[in-house]
Each structure stands twice: as structure tokens, then as C-alpha cells.
Scaffold this active site. Sequence first.
Site, mmCIF file in Angstrom:
data_model
loop_
_atom_site.group_PDB
_atom_site.id
_atom_site.type_symbol
_atom_site.label_atom_id
_atom_site.label_comp_id
_atom_site.label_asym_id
_atom_site.label_seq_id
_atom_site.Cartn_x
_atom_site.Cartn_y
_atom_site.Cartn_z
ATOM 1 N N TYR A 129 0.828 -1.205 0.000
ATOM 2 C CA TYR A 129 0.000 0.000 0.000
ATOM 3 C C TYR A 129 0.863 1.256 0.000
ATOM 4 O O TYR A 129 0.554 2.228 -0.698
ATOM 5 C CB TYR A 129 -0.941 0.013 1.204
ATOM 6 C CG TYR A 129 -1.803 1.260 1.266
ATOM 7 C CD1 TYR A 129 -2.762 1.510 0.295
ATOM 8 C CD2 TYR A 129 -1.633 2.197 2.284
ATOM 9 C CE1 TYR A 129 -3.546 2.655 0.337
ATOM 10 C CE2 TYR A 129 -2.419 3.345 2.336
ATOM 11 C CZ TYR A 129 -3.366 3.569 1.359
ATOM 12 O OH TYR A 129 -4.134 4.713 1.403
ATOM 13 N N ARG A 136 1.157 6.879 -6.711
ATOM 14 C CA ARG A 136 0.031 7.797 -6.903
ATOM 15 C C ARG A 136 0.474 9.236 -6.679
ATOM 16 O O ARG A 136 0.108 10.139 -7.449
ATOM 17 C CB ARG A 136 -1.118 7.434 -5.977
ATOM 18 C CG ARG A 136 -2.285 8.401 -6.050
ATOM 19 C CD ARG A 136 -3.481 7.948 -5.240
ATOM 20 N NE ARG A 136 -3.175 7.724 -3.830
ATOM 21 C CZ ARG A 136 -4.081 7.352 -2.922
ATOM 22 N NH1 ARG A 136 -5.331 7.150 -3.282
ATOM 23 N NH2 ARG A 136 -3.734 7.169 -1.664
ATOM 24 N N TYR A 189 -0.222 12.989 6.904
ATOM 25 C CA TYR A 189 0.242 11.924 7.785
ATOM 26 C C TYR A 189 1.764 12.003 7.958
ATOM 27 O O TYR A 189 2.488 12.336 7.004
ATOM 28 C CB TYR A 189 -0.100 10.561 7.194
ATOM 29 C CG TYR A 189 -1.516 10.093 7.430
ATOM 30 C CD1 TYR A 189 -2.434 10.845 8.152
ATOM 31 C CD2 TYR A 189 -1.947 8.872 6.923
ATOM 32 C CE1 TYR A 189 -3.728 10.393 8.361
ATOM 33 C CE2 TYR A 189 -3.238 8.408 7.128
ATOM 34 C CZ TYR A 189 -4.122 9.181 7.847
ATOM 35 O OH TYR A 189 -5.398 8.735 8.045
ATOM 36 N N ARG A 202 -11.139 13.385 2.792
ATOM 37 C CA ARG A 202 -12.096 12.497 3.459
ATOM 38 C C ARG A 202 -13.427 12.410 2.714
ATOM 39 O O ARG A 202 -14.149 11.427 2.844
ATOM 40 C CB ARG A 202 -12.339 12.976 4.886
ATOM 41 C CG ARG A 202 -11.092 13.018 5.748
ATOM 42 C CD ARG A 202 -10.493 11.655 5.987
ATOM 43 N NE ARG A 202 -9.278 11.739 6.785
ATOM 44 C CZ ARG A 202 -8.455 10.717 7.016
ATOM 45 N NH1 ARG A 202 -8.709 9.540 6.490
ATOM 46 N NH2 ARG A 202 -7.367 10.878 7.759
ATOM 47 N N GLU A 294 -13.975 -1.064 7.146
ATOM 48 C CA GLU A 294 -13.929 0.240 6.468
ATOM 49 C C GLU A 294 -15.251 0.426 5.736
ATOM 50 O O GLU A 294 -15.787 -0.531 5.165
ATOM 51 C CB GLU A 294 -12.751 0.284 5.495
ATOM 52 C CG GLU A 294 -12.599 1.590 4.750
ATOM 53 C CD GLU A 294 -11.295 1.666 3.957
ATOM 54 O OE1 GLU A 294 -11.306 2.302 2.889
ATOM 55 O OE2 GLU A 294 -10.281 1.083 4.399
#
Length: 308
Positions: A129, A136, A189, A202, A294
Amino acid sequence: MDRLRSIFAEPGGVEHPLGIVGYGAATAPSIGTGTPALDIPLASAVTEVWTTGRPVTTGSGGGITFGHDGDYAFCAGAVPPSPRYAPGVRDAYLRAFGALADLGYPYVFRMWNFVGRINAANADGLETYRDFCRGRAEAFESSPLPLDTLPAATGVGAHLPGIGFCLLARREPGHVAVENHRQVPAYRYPARYGPRPPSFARASRLPGGPVLISGTASILGHRTVHAGELASQCRTTLDNLATLAPDLRSLQAVKVYVRHATDVQAVRRWCAPVFGGEVAYFTTDLCRSDLLVEIEGMAPATAPAGVG
């Protein structure tokens, strides 16, 4: 009123599908041409169709498939299995961004990423990930599109190696990135989560339209909370969703991703009284190895969305 909607149905029963995501593929993530389609190996009978009800023009090229209706575009691609994903993710995303730029839909507001072996290590020992997030981020930096407003996004596992992704974009600007005051924005983060932070908001609020909520989990600040405690993680996840869409019963296109098949029935019991519409459940790994559930969804235009 905005006409964009998601329907869990067979494509033949939906007029003018903008794009299709099938979750029952038995092979690595792949795309289909004709009607734009992304097939994801999640061993589920669910098929999701995005539509506005307007006629759609379709096409493909360079490993990218797309459909557009004058206002919205759906675009999908796949990255083959690789010992290191960042270069392939960057190149595939840039091909998708290039296709959208050529079509005239530069404003990306929602993405989904299905990452095989998402918690496993790549050839360099980096979690897959985090390897994906690096690719990305590099694509965003080189994109021909105006990505100063990050899209909402979901990043979960797939049952076979490889990465499939799809996204929605608009011809006109105006969508707003929404953050959650209970959480640190993902793009901020700290370095403990990898060499490049996840690049998403979000939620995305469309002008005059719905709020598309990213995959949401048991995270407060930037930390996972209630590791190993399914009930507490589910409760925190629902609280985080309610911050973005206070009327959870109004949520549409709800998808619930559960790490362990043995937990699905319990999660169903907790979610059933909360959501008013149809809910699709999937069993798959999640972007952090300590997350158990999730949830994502779409709040209608009439439902207020919280901001951070």
C-alpha cells in the site's frame, strides 16, 4: 439536482451506464471495453453501476477505458502484478489523467483503488500500500490535470496480485474537498506511514449534488484506535462517518469492507439499524493491517456534511 448515482444491479437493467465495477472476477484486476468496466477479484456477486441516466460515449486506449456523458466521466485502469508498484501506478494513473485531459474532464473528485497483497512487502520490504501511495503521489505531481483539490478515495485489498483503479471526474470545476475534524488529513500523515502520505480527502462535495465519502475506518488523528476490537472499531468508524454525514440513514451506495469473513455477520448486525438503504459487504484486506472494517457511502444533496 445532480443525477449522478450508484446502483447495485446487473448492467443490463440500467439505462446508459457510465461505468461498471464487477467485484466477482476470478482473475487479477482487469478492464473491459465497450461499456467501461473494471473487474475486481473480491469473490462477490455484487456489480455496481454508475450512471446519470444520460447517453454515454465510450472509448479505450493505452490500457485505459472510459465513458462520458457531457458532465461526468468514468475512467478505469489496471496495473499488472509487479515486485515494485510505484512506477506502474504512476504510469497508469498518468495515462488515465491524460485521457481525461484529452476528453475535457479535468476535475477528478472520486477514486477507488483495489490493491492485491495490500499489506504484504514489495521486493524492497516496503508495504505494497505504501508502494502504491508513492506511485500515486508521483502521478499527481506530474499530472496534466488541476489536482490542487484532492479527490475522495478508497484503497482496499483485492484477492489476487495486481492493482485495479477507477475514478470519476467532472467537466466543470466546483467540487469541494471535505475533511473530518476527528482525523488528521491523510495527505499530512507523518513519515511513519510511508515515504509519501496517502493523497486523498475524506470526502468530495459536488456543487448542488451529493457528498461522496471516502473509505472511512477506526482512525482518530492519524492513529488506528481499538486494534483487535471489532465492535469498537465499527462504532468509531460509524462515528467518523456521522461527522461527515450526520444522517447516516440517508447514505446511498454504502459499501462495507470487512477484513475477516468470520466478522461479516456481526458487522451486518451493527450496520443494519444504521443505514436506511441497500448495503454491499465485501471481505478483503484493508490499507492498515490493524484495521478490521472500512465503510464508504454517498450522502444526498439534501444531507449536510460536516467539515474539518
